[in-house]
Enzyme design. Sequence first.
Site, mmCIF file in Angstrom:
data_model
loop_
_atom_site.group_PDB
_atom_site.id
_atom_site.type_symbol
_atom_site.label_atom_id
_atom_site.label_comp_id
_atom_site.label_asym_id
_atom_site.label_seq_id
_atom_site.Cartn_x
_atom_site.Cartn_y
_atom_site.Cartn_z
ATOM 1 C CE LYS A 1 -8.944 -2.917 3.770
ATOM 2 N NZ LYS A 1 -7.735 -2.272 3.319
ATOM 3 C CG ASP B 1 -3.234 3.949 4.178
ATOM 4 O OD1 ASP B 1 -4.249 3.801 4.887
ATOM 5 O OD2 ASP B 1 -3.033 3.296 3.125
ATOM 6 C CD1 TRP C 1 -2.207 -2.137 1.897
ATOM 7 C CD2 TRP C 1 -2.983 -1.236 -0.005
ATOM 8 N NE1 TRP C 1 -3.239 -2.922 1.445
ATOM 9 C CE2 TRP C 1 -3.731 -2.403 0.290
ATOM 10 C CE3 TRP C 1 -3.289 -0.509 -1.150
ATOM 11 C CZ2 TRP C 1 -4.767 -2.845 -0.532
ATOM 12 C CZ3 TRP C 1 -4.323 -0.952 -1.968
ATOM 13 C CH2 TRP C 1 -5.040 -2.107 -1.658
#
Length: 370
Positions: A196, A172, A102
């Site tokens: 999530k 993030d 990511w």
Amino acid sequence: MYNRVYNFSAGPAVLPEEVLKEAQDEMLNYNNTGMSVMEMSHRSKAFETIINEAEADLRKLLNIPDNYKVLFLQGGASQQFAMIPMNIMKNRKADYIITGQWAKKAYQEGQIFGDCKAVASSADKTFTYIPDCSDLDIREDADYVYICENNTIYGTKFHQLPNTKGKILVADQSSCFLSEPVDVTKYGILYAGVQKNVGPAGMVIVIIREDLITEDVLPYTPTMLKYKIHADNKSLYNTPPAYGIYICGKVFKWLLKTGGLEARKKINEEKAAILYDYLDQSKLFVGTVEKASRSLMNVPFIVNPEVVTDKEKKDALEAKFVSEAKKAGFENLKGHRTVGGMRASIYNAMPIDGVKALVKFMAEFEAQNM
Ligand SMILES: *Cc1c(COP(=O)(O)O)cnc(C)c1O
């Protein structure tokens, strides 16, 4: 019929059962409006209350200072990979810490807009640790330093934030959002795709320091990708992800009711310890992450290659584990397609009983297959 499984998916992931039930109860008639939240105007009084309460509750949970804005946006976490540089890369330079896919994706996207430098990386050991970030070569004119705080795929977490040498920290937090308290003042921007730990996919929550919200964005930045347009319009410039905001709001209330983030951290530590303690004494299974970098949310593990030395046998045993676990009601334990093995994601809404049951199942599998 009632047959919920223990869902260990990395995302979209398990949500608190009482939140889902409340949403079910309100599906046809929300709060005597005679309609579902999905059907109502985002300019209505009822929705105004929903979004205002969601923001107020989130501010309470994270103790967000007044000089930070909260934005409820579309495009998921990945949209931020571009939105961040378009809005705050004034010198066209940014430094990225690469701790997994990511972070790498964000870094690659950043390169579309300017000069991005990888100032640290854990790629040398397949991202199984967080590099020492206490004294990095941060560039004098870097606009920001970027991290992915919890690495969903590899199961690592920054337990200490990097020393950014005075530069803006952008994080993030998709897979650790609201899993424990954080000091918001340490960040210029922190953001999280909500699927999530807090809600349905497609939505991202951005918490951004006010002075970073300006008209001075990169040329060709589309209106919808300007923080300012969303901040000025309180996330209602266009139709927001209304149902997602409603569910997130319920999850915020659930977190507040169950003791807030200090209490949540304790529960998460207890849950993770059950799984890590088992892995640390297991002969068949082994965790893949260096202990000091372990995530509380995503726990990758494999069949120990020192015990099952034949690669084909190891792969077969892992496949057998995932398939038998599924039959026993433990879903989505297969590791990410790029890394293999197994991964148990144990987000906020995974009950402690789910983790205990998983460990019991793993011990039984180990006894039968050693
Ligand atoms: C899942 C995830 C993303 C991508 O989220 P999308 O909403 O699918 O764009 C980004 N970063 C992290 C850390 C993630 O876990």
